[in-house]
Each structure stands twice: as structure tokens, then as C-alpha cells.
Design a protein around this motif. Structure first.
Motif, mmCIF file in Angstrom:
data_model
loop_
_atom_site.group_PDB
_atom_site.id
_atom_site.type_symbol
_atom_site.label_atom_id
_atom_site.label_comp_id
_atom_site.label_asym_id
_atom_site.label_seq_id
_atom_site.Cartn_x
_atom_site.Cartn_y
_atom_site.Cartn_z
ATOM 1 N N GLU A 189 58.737 -13.623 62.011
ATOM 2 C CA GLU A 189 59.219 -14.873 61.428
ATOM 3 C C GLU A 189 59.224 -16.028 62.414
ATOM 4 O O GLU A 189 59.268 -17.191 62.005
ATOM 5 C CB GLU A 189 60.652 -14.677 60.905
ATOM 6 C CG GLU A 189 60.794 -13.511 59.955
ATOM 7 C CD GLU A 189 62.237 -13.207 59.616
ATOM 8 O OE1 GLU A 189 63.051 -14.158 59.529
ATOM 9 O OE2 GLU A 189 62.583 -12.017 59.431
ATOM 10 N N GLY A 237 60.235 -15.331 56.085
ATOM 11 C CA GLY A 237 61.174 -14.290 56.478
ATOM 12 C C GLY A 237 61.557 -13.315 55.386
ATOM 13 O O GLY A 237 62.647 -12.714 55.455
ATOM 14 N N ARG A 269 67.391 -16.130 58.770
ATOM 15 C CA ARG A 269 66.310 -15.182 59.003
ATOM 16 C C ARG A 269 66.463 -14.003 58.065
ATOM 17 O O ARG A 269 67.552 -13.694 57.586
ATOM 18 C CB ARG A 269 66.330 -14.685 60.455
ATOM 19 C CG ARG A 269 66.072 -15.767 61.486
ATOM 20 C CD ARG A 269 64.671 -16.353 61.371
ATOM 21 N NE ARG A 269 64.442 -17.399 62.373
ATOM 22 C CZ ARG A 269 63.341 -18.133 62.434
ATOM 23 N NH1 ARG A 269 62.377 -17.950 61.558
ATOM 24 N NH2 ARG A 269 63.206 -19.061 63.357
#
Length: 358
Positions: free
Chosen positions: A103, A81, A10
Motif C-alpha cells: 500500500e 489498501g 491502511r
């Protein structure tokens, strides 16, 4: 060197508070300890696709320093992301956080092709390039499953309407058949974002995006099929990728891009907090240096919202970046031009190809 609490896969490392909401959601230490003792995951870090049903899909862009007048976004939120993404702030309008929610909570507009067709068939509509996407990437991972972008390209082709694409995902090559047909009538222009030539940098800046190698290959494939490509070297982040400008420009030019553009990073709205948290966890040894250099480009702040200045910056560091971009364009893009797309055909096709026989 990443810190031990870095969340892999992420960009954002937390869900920050949505400024439009009164209530605050937080994970308490006692809950985390309960999960640990019970052998459960406190956060499974999974992506969710949530259908939404907007009434319109084409947006008029009023900003004077964005190079488009109309855009449309088949998806809200973006699983790529990218930590710096300005679109994060828009997720707060939907009731989500600009951090991890952006995200992981992806909003899907399945009606986009129908809404697009209604818009460009309306009597009042005059053809002007509509850009996929002005906010979130139209070829993000969700597109593999839902194919909304492809369906929209079929609408543009049916009605001979000009369309632009902004993406950093090689998935667009899946639709090369449609892109080639659009290109025959000069109805398509593609903007591919290339932020770094370093995979290590890409992985932390843009964790779920296509590799740099595949992006360059995409530029080459499109160019070989007479589909014009503008390379977006954006954003330029002092202390992270600012030293790569000339190398980036040469790479995209060598692969066939006919123009390049850049923006200087600005961390507006919630992104300042998200980026600051991220860089202290990801690049702790140079976090403060990078943040101070960004501030030096925006009058001592991480963000400057002034039209005409916000994407360019000012100050000595910004001047140096502008000089490098000027040199790169002169060296690698001399006599190259990104074409103006064709707006003349659509009116004849507005009610479908039958109009040709009337």
C-alpha cells in the motif's frame, strides 16, 4: 470494534516477511521505546512513488478461470489498501512485503503508453481486449499525479483497439471524454467493483477507495453515456458482506449496470496471515466466526488454489451464496447483456490513420 493498535488509513496492519527474502526486518521494542522518548514517529505511514522501467507492459493471462486473456498494469502495489486483495502477493516478486509495503511502496511505470503502442503496432499482434488492470487498480491515487492510465487510453483510441477497465475509483470519470469516444466504436467496457453498501464496511475493507455513493454515481454516469458497465460484487466474504448480495445487485442494476459478477473470497499466499491479523484488530468480536466460515468454503482452509473452484468455493455456505447470486441475476439482470467488444477496426489503424488514405 477496532483494537487500540489499529493503524488508521491502511488495510494491512503489518509488514509480514517476504517469502523470497532470507533476511527479516522487524521493529524491536527498544527501538519503539527510543522513538517514544525522543518524540519521534517510528513509522510515518507515508506513501512513496518509485519509478521502474519494465521492458514489456502487456501480460498474457493463462488462468482458465479469469475472464480476460491480456492485461496491463501501469502501477504495481495499490494505495487503496483493500485487505483481501489477491494482488498483494505479487509485490513480493519486487522484493517488498505483501502487507503495508503493498500500500505504501507504489511502483510507477511511466513508459507504459510507449510500451503499449509498440505492442499493438507489432505485425504479429491481433486485436484482443487488453484489460486495465488485471492486478492493481489503474485509477488508484497515483493516477491523479502521473496520468499514465489516461495516456494509455489515448493510445487505445488512436489505434481503435478494444480495452477493458477494472476499478473501484470514481477518478475514471476524469477520462469520460476518451471513454465516450471509445464507446462510439464499441471499444470500451468498464468493470466497477462494489463490495458493500455500508460505508463503515468499506472504510475498513478498502480504506483509501472511493465511497460507495461515488461508485454508484460512476456506474450511472457511464451508463448514461452508453458505456457498458459490469458490476463486480467481489469478493463476497461470509459474515461481512454476504448478506448484502441482493441489495448490492439491485443498487448496481438501478444505476445502469448491464451485468454483474462475483467471486468468493480466498486468502491465498501471504494474504491469509495479513487478513487474520487485520480482522482480529478490526472486528475482534466476530473474527473467528468469519475465518471459520471462509474455511468452510474452501475445504477447511483459507485458500483453495484449484482452477475452476478457487473463486467459487464449495460447501454449504458457498452453495447459499451461489443461490443468492443466481436469484439476484434473475431478478435484476434479466435480458441484460454485457457486449462483446469490437476487434475488427484495429488492423486498419495499426500504423496510424494514414493507412486509411493508402
Amino acid at each position: 470494534m477496532k483494537s487500540n493498535d489499529y493503524l488508521k488509513g491502511r488495510g494491512a496492519q503489518q509488514n509480514i516477511h517476504n517469502r523470497f527474502l532470507k533476511d527479516i526486518h522487524e521493529q524491536r521494542d527498544d527501538f519503539l521505546e527510543f522513538c517514544r522518548l525522543d518524540g519521534e514517529e517510528a513509522d510515518r505511514n507515508k506513501t512513496k512513488y518509485l519509478p521502474i522501467f519494465p521492458k514489456t507492459i502487456v501480460n498474457k493471462v493463462t488462468s482458465p478461470d479469469v475472464g480476460m486473456h491480456y492485461s496491463m498494469n501501469p502501477y504495481q502495489g495499490c494505495e487503496h489498501g483493500c485487505i483481501y486483495c489477491y494482488a498483494r502477493n505479487s509485490h513480493e516478486f519486487w522484493g517488498y512485503s505483501a502487507g503495508l509495503d503493498f500500500e505504501r511502496q507504489i511502483l510507477i511505470k511511466k513508459d507504459a503508453p510507449r510500451l503499449l503502442e509498440e505492442k499493438i503496432r507489432s505485425k504479429s499482434w491481433k486485436a484482443e481486449t487488453i484489460v486495465l488492470s488485471g492486478n492493481t487498480d489503474c485509477y488508484q491515487p497515483a493516477e491523479r499525479e502521473f496520468k499514465i492510465t489516461r495516456a494509455c487510453l489515448e493510445v487505445f483510441l488512436k489505434y481503435k483497439h478494444p480495452v477493458g477497465i477494472i476499478t473501484k475509483n470514481a477518478l475514471l470519470l476524469r477520462d469520460l471524454d476518451l471513454l465516450k469516444e471509445l464507446a462510439k466504436d464499441n471499444l470500451i467496457g468498464v468493470n466497477i467493483s462494489v463490495t458493500s453498501l455500508s460505508e463503515d464496511t468499506r472504510r475498513i475493507l478498502e480504506p483509501r477507495t472511493t465511497t460507495i455513493k461515488k461508485r454508484l454515481e460512476s456506474i450511472q454516469m457511464l451508463s448514461e453515456n452508453n458505456i457498458p458497465v459490469n458490476a463486480m460484487l467481489a469478493p463476497i466474504i461470509p459474515g461481512i458482506n454476504s448478506h448484502e448480495i441482493l441489495d448490492l445487485a439491485k443498487a448496481v442494476s438501478d444505476h445502469g449496470a448491464v451485468s454483474m459478477a462475483f467471486t468468493l473470497v480466498r486468502l491465498n499466499g501471504a494474504i491469509g496471515q495479513i487478513f487474520t491479523d487485520w480482522i482480529h484488530k478490526t472486528l475482534p468480536d466476530r473474527a473467528e466466526k468469519v475465518l471459520h466460515q471462509i474455511e468452510a468454503c474452501h475445504g477447511g482452509s483459507l485458500n483453495d488454489s484449484r482452477f475452476g473452484v478457487r473463486g467459487k468455493g464449495d460447501g454449504k455456505i458457498a452453495e447459499h451464496i451461489h443461490a443468492m447470486v443466481h436469484l439476484a441475476k434473475a431478478k435484476y439482470f434479466k435480458d441484460k447483456i454485457f457486449p462483446k467488444l469490437n476487434t475488427e477496426l484495429h488492423e486498419r489503424y495499426k500504423v496510424g490513420q494514414l493507412s486509411l488514405f493508402q
